[in-house]
Write a protein that holds these residues in place. Structure first.
Motif, PDB file in Angstrom:
ATOM      1  N   UNK A  98     -74.844 120.520 -11.696  1.00 18.37           N
ATOM      2  CA  UNK A  98     -76.222 120.095 -11.435  1.00 18.37           C
ATOM      3  C   UNK A  98     -76.504 118.652 -11.822  1.00 18.37           C
ATOM      4  N   UNK A  99     -75.848 118.142 -12.846  1.00 16.81           N
ATOM      5  CA  UNK A  99     -76.143 116.780 -13.308  1.00 16.81           C
ATOM      6  C   UNK A  99     -75.249 115.735 -12.657  1.00 16.81           C
ATOM      7  N   UNK A 100     -73.978 115.988 -12.629  1.00 13.78           N
ATOM      8  CA  UNK A 100     -73.019 114.990 -12.169  1.00 13.78           C
ATOM      9  C   UNK A 100     -72.699 115.133 -10.682  1.00 13.78           C
ATOM     10  N   UNK A 101     -72.252 116.304 -10.275  1.00 13.99           N
ATOM     11  CA  UNK A 101     -71.758 116.485  -8.915  1.00 13.99           C
ATOM     12  C   UNK A 101     -72.900 116.514  -7.900  1.00 13.99           C
ATOM     13  N   UNK A 102     -74.033 117.113  -8.241  1.00 11.31           N
ATOM     14  CA  UNK A 102     -75.176 117.135  -7.317  1.00 11.31           C
ATOM     15  C   UNK A 102     -75.609 115.716  -6.966  1.00 11.31           C
ATOM     16  N   UNK A 107     -75.866 111.472  -2.966  1.00  5.12           N
ATOM     17  CA  UNK A 107     -75.650 110.062  -2.617  1.00  5.12           C
ATOM     18  C   UNK A 107     -74.704 109.919  -1.427  1.00  5.12           C
ATOM     19  N   UNK A 108     -73.616 110.671  -1.438  1.00  5.33           N
ATOM     20  CA  UNK A 108     -72.648 110.624  -0.339  1.00  5.33           C
ATOM     21  C   UNK A 108     -73.304 111.094   0.954  1.00  5.33           C
ATOM     22  N   UNK A 109     -74.050 112.182   0.884  1.00  3.44           N
ATOM     23  CA  UNK A 109     -74.740 112.715   2.058  1.00  3.44           C
ATOM     24  C   UNK A 109     -75.730 111.688   2.610  1.00  3.44           C
ATOM     25  N   UNK A 111     -75.655 108.429   2.281  1.00  2.39           N
ATOM     26  CA  UNK A 111     -74.902 107.318   2.871  1.00  2.39           C
ATOM     27  C   UNK A 111     -74.353 107.698   4.251  1.00  2.39           C
ATOM     28  N   UNK A 112     -73.807 108.902   4.363  1.00  2.00           N
ATOM     29  CA  UNK A 112     -73.297 109.365   5.659  1.00  2.00           C
ATOM     30  C   UNK A 112     -74.424 109.462   6.692  1.00  2.00           C
ATOM     31  N   UNK A 113     -75.563 110.015   6.285  1.00  2.00           N
ATOM     32  CA  UNK A 113     -76.699 110.131   7.200  1.00  2.00           C
ATOM     33  C   UNK A 113     -77.150 108.759   7.696  1.00  2.00           C
ATOM     34  N   UNK A 114     -77.230 107.796   6.784  1.00  2.00           N
ATOM     35  CA  UNK A 114     -77.627 106.440   7.176  1.00  2.00           C
ATOM     36  C   UNK A 114     -76.610 105.825   8.127  1.00  2.00           C
ATOM     37  N   UNK A 115     -75.329 105.980   7.825  1.00  2.00           N
ATOM     38  CA  UNK A 115     -74.290 105.436   8.698  1.00  2.00           C
ATOM     39  C   UNK A 115     -74.325 106.072  10.080  1.00  2.00           C
ATOM     40  N   UNK A 116     -74.488 107.377  10.132  1.00  2.00           N
ATOM     41  CA  UNK A 116     -74.547 108.069  11.426  1.00  2.00           C
ATOM     42  C   UNK A 116     -75.771 107.620  12.215  1.00  2.00           C
ATOM     43  N   UNK A 117     -76.907 107.567  11.553  1.00  2.00           N
ATOM     44  CA  UNK A 117     -78.155 107.223  12.237  1.00  2.00           C
ATOM     45  C   UNK A 117     -78.166 105.773  12.720  1.00  2.00           C
ATOM     46  N   UNK A 118     -77.759 104.841  11.857  1.00  2.00           N
ATOM     47  CA  UNK A 118     -77.915 103.423  12.180  1.00  2.00           C
ATOM     48  C   UNK A 118     -76.704 102.777  12.822  1.00  2.00           C
ATOM     49  N   UNK A 119     -75.527 103.302  12.629  1.00  2.00           N
ATOM     50  CA  UNK A 119     -74.338 102.679  13.194  1.00  2.00           C
ATOM     51  C   UNK A 119     -74.008 103.178  14.588  1.00  2.00           C
TER      52      UNK A 119
END
Length: 129
Positions: A98-102, A107-109, A111-119
């Motif tokens: 819950x603290x570290x991996x979440x 953050x990774x999700x 970043x991927x969403x932004x890359x998919x949407x904007x690139x």
């Protein structure tokens, strides 16, 4: 290793309660371990928690001794997949999940969403129909 009890939950991130209920009732909720959620009210409460926090946890619900965390990929308001981490309970405590991996997965999700949407333009190019 069956993952069905939680995989459906992470993909239900934006699922209307009535539709999720019909899906759950059709497929049933077999108990895989002592931790598997089989009660419909408990499942709906867990789905609400998943929607609020943005990730789903599997605390030995599919397989004894195995835990997981997953976040949906939702660019352009369309669920196209998920990112997850699975591991043995003795190495992945609730606090670590819950603290570290979440935070890392969120953050990774993002970043991927932004890359998919904007690139690459609309998600439809990746997920037609």
């Amino acid at each position: 290793m069956p993952t069905r009890p939680r995989a459906g939950r992470r993909s239900s991130h934006n699922c209307p309660a009535r539709r999720c209920g019909r899906s759950s009732n059709r497929s049933g909720s077999p108990r895989a371990t002592d931790h598997t959620i089989t009660d419909e009210d408990e499942l709906f409460a867990e789905l609400e928690t998943v929607r609020e926090q943005g990730y789903a946890l599997n605390r030995e619900e599919s397989t004894d001794g195995v835990v997981a965390i997953a976040v949906p990929l939702v660019p352009d308001e369309t669920v196209i997949g998920a990112c997850s981490v699975t591991g043995p309970r003795h190495r992945m405590t609730d606090e670590r999940l819950e603290d570290e991996i979440a935070d890392l997965l969120l953050s990774v999700s993002n970043e991927l969403e932004l890359n998919i949407t904007h690139s690459h333009g609309p998600v439809g190019k990746f997920c037609p129909g």
